[in-house]
Design a protein around this motif. Structure first.
Motif, short mmCIF file in Angstrom:
data_model
loop_
_atom_site.label_atom_id
_atom_site.label_comp_id
_atom_site.label_asym_id
_atom_site.label_seq_id
_atom_site.Cartn_x
_atom_site.Cartn_y
_atom_site.Cartn_z
N THR A 1 -4.97 8.91 11.20
CA THR A 1 -5.82 9.10 10.03
C THR A 1 -5.00 9.15 8.76
N TYR A 2 -5.50 8.54 7.71
CA TYR A 2 -4.83 8.60 6.41
C TYR A 2 -5.25 9.88 5.67
N ALA A 3 -4.26 10.53 5.07
CA ALA A 3 -4.50 11.75 4.31
C ALA A 3 -3.92 11.59 2.92
N LYS A 4 -4.37 12.43 1.99
CA LYS A 4 -3.89 12.38 0.60
C LYS A 4 -2.74 13.36 0.45
N ASP A 5 -1.64 12.90 -0.10
CA ASP A 5 -0.47 13.73 -0.35
C ASP A 5 -0.70 14.54 -1.62
N ASP A 6 -0.81 15.87 -1.49
CA ASP A 6 -1.09 16.73 -2.65
C ASP A 6 0.03 16.71 -3.67
N ASN A 7 1.23 16.36 -3.25
CA ASN A 7 2.38 16.33 -4.17
C ASN A 7 2.57 14.96 -4.83
N TYR A 8 1.65 14.06 -4.56
CA TYR A 8 1.78 12.72 -5.09
C TYR A 8 1.70 12.70 -6.61
N ASP A 9 2.52 11.86 -7.23
CA ASP A 9 2.58 11.73 -8.68
C ASP A 9 2.12 10.32 -9.04
N GLY A 10 0.94 10.19 -9.69
CA GLY A 10 0.33 8.88 -9.86
C GLY A 10 0.17 8.36 -11.26
N GLY A 11 1.13 8.61 -12.14
CA GLY A 11 1.00 8.16 -13.51
C GLY A 11 0.93 6.65 -13.65
#
Length: 444
Positions: A236-246
């Motif tokens: 399953t794909y999960a969202k990385d809470d530490n992701y930086d998406g500028g």
């Protein structure tokens, strides 16, 4: 595309605090209800085709999307706008012309920079259109976007992905630039394609050194899973809470401003995208009022990477055509970085430091560009214009299109920014204005 490490920015539409009913000498206050049933007391000020400006009891005005209001209030806005439209004059014995009511844009002097705003929950409610993992085609929709994913995504994960897209759209439409965010002609929603791997992304046309790209040719935003913070946990794909998406914010800004790109100099196109990317974000709150902090943080980061705070020859930068820009940017990533940095420094000056420090000249400039986008939209809707394959079109010789030439169209409103000043005078004003904020910039 953005060249630098990025941070997630969740743009938001204006949040209005619940207040008690109040009276004013020149305003009629009434209850307004949004689609979620929340009620405020405010007075109608003006409306555009897709937004309404309301005045609160404290005197502050807020611009909201009509889509956020309940059906009854949307009808009220339309009735107010229609009532304000003057009846057409008619000659004796002549039938009156039938015209659609005109919704006026919020006047420049009444526009304000947003403070803290939050994207509405309704915007990120996800509709599953199709899920076919075997064919690597899963289609999901939020309020303003349609996402075609190579893998099945849980509703909660897709909602987090959509939040960034919807928030960026809301941010751009909330800024006083007056940008009207509408999907490209022929699309009900903005389109995005999500790829499981960078290999898939590059095979679909994504540039090698990019984390995501908006392609104005087919009007599709393409991005690999890692660039939107998706990681595979088991099956399953999960969202990385530490992701930086500028970087994602940068490209989405291009997407929602697509209609404007033909009529903007490259420095405005990239500078406005860098501007949205640098604004502070924390825990769902987009601090548009902390733009100066965002700029200084960005400058600090750029200095750490060895970039000088300079624009160089201001006239050359503001009048740089796309061929010249591409020739410089394609030399090295550093050259591209310099152009982006110079552009956001210029955009920030015109938005917050120039003249009355309210961005009035820049807002007037963007309004003139809005006029160009409307002229283009009107032209292509005319039945005399025939749409051909490959994006080509034909038209009668007595019905020419608006100027869309890359050599001229982006520069015809620059005089609104100059406002009678020479480039050397603006360079001097820019140097002094940045000095007042504690930033030493080199520009001539």
């Amino acid at each position: 595309m953005s060249f630098r490490p990025s941070r997630i920015i969740l743009a938001m539409c204006c949040t209005i605090v619940l207040i008690e009913a109040a009276e004013a000498e020149d305003a009629v206050y009434r209850p307004w209800k949004d689609a979620q049933g929340r009620v405020i007391q405010a007075a109608f000020v003006s409306a555009t085709a897709d937004s309404v400006t309301l005045k609160l009891a404290d005197g502050k005005e807020h611009q909201l999307s009509l889509a956020r209001l309940c059906a009854e209030d949307q009808a009220f806005v339309k009735s107010q706008s229609a009532a304000a439209a003057p009846a057409p004059a008619t000659a004796q014995g002549t039938a009156p012309a039938v015209t659609a009511p005109s919704l006026d844009r919020v006047p420049v002097e009444k526009r304000t920079w947003p403070e803290n705003v939050v994207v509405p929950t309704k915007s990120i409610e996800i509709q599953v259109v199709e899920e076919n993992p075997a064919a690597r085609k899963c289609v999901y929709r939020s309020e303003g976007f349609e996402f075609t994913s190579q893998a099945k995504l849980a509703g909660s994960v897709m909602k987090e992905v959509a939040r960034t897209f919807e928030a960026t759209k809301t941010l751009v439409s909330s800024l006083p630039w007056g940008v009207v965010c509408l999907p490209p002609e022929g699309f009900e929603r903005y389109q995005a394609e999500l790829f499981e791997t960078r290999k898939d992304y590059i095979a679909a046309g994504g540039p090698e050194n990019s984390g995501g790209v908006y392609m104005s040719g087919d009007k599709i935003f393409r991005v690999p899973f890692p660039s939107i913070g998706l990681k595979l946990l088991g099956k399953t794909y999960a969202k990385d809470d530490n992701y930086d998406g500028g970087t994602l914010i940068h490209e989405i800004t291009h997407q929602v401003m697509d209609a404007y790109l033909t009529f903007l100099p490259v420095w405005v196109i990239e500078g406005t995208a860098e501007y949205t990317e640098m604004l502070p974000y924390n825990a769902g709150k987009f601090r548009a009022d902390a733009h100066q902090k965002g700029l200084k943080d960005h400058i600090t980061e750029m200095q750490k990477r060895g970039y000088a705070i300079e624009i160089g020859n201001l006239e050359e930068h503001l009048k740089m055509n796309r061929a010249t820009w591409s020739g410089i940017a394609n030399t090295t990533n550093r050259k591209m970085g310099e152009l982006y940095f110079q552009s956001v420094l210029a955009v920030y000056f015109f938005c917050h430091l120039d003249g009355d420090k309210k961005g009035t000249r820049f807002i007037k400039f963007m309004d003139a560009v809005y006029g160009d986008t409307e002229a283009m939209r009107t032209f292509f809707k005319d039945p005399r214009v025939k749409h051909l394959e490959g994006g080509r079109f034909s038209y009668p010789t007595d019905f020419p299109p608006p100027d869309m030439k890359s050599e001229t169209a982006p520069f015809k409103h620059l005089e609104l920014l100059l406002d009678g000043r020479s480039y050397s005078q603006i360079a001097k004003e820019m140097t002094e204005a940045y000095k007042d904020t504690g930033v030493k910039i080199s520009v001539n």
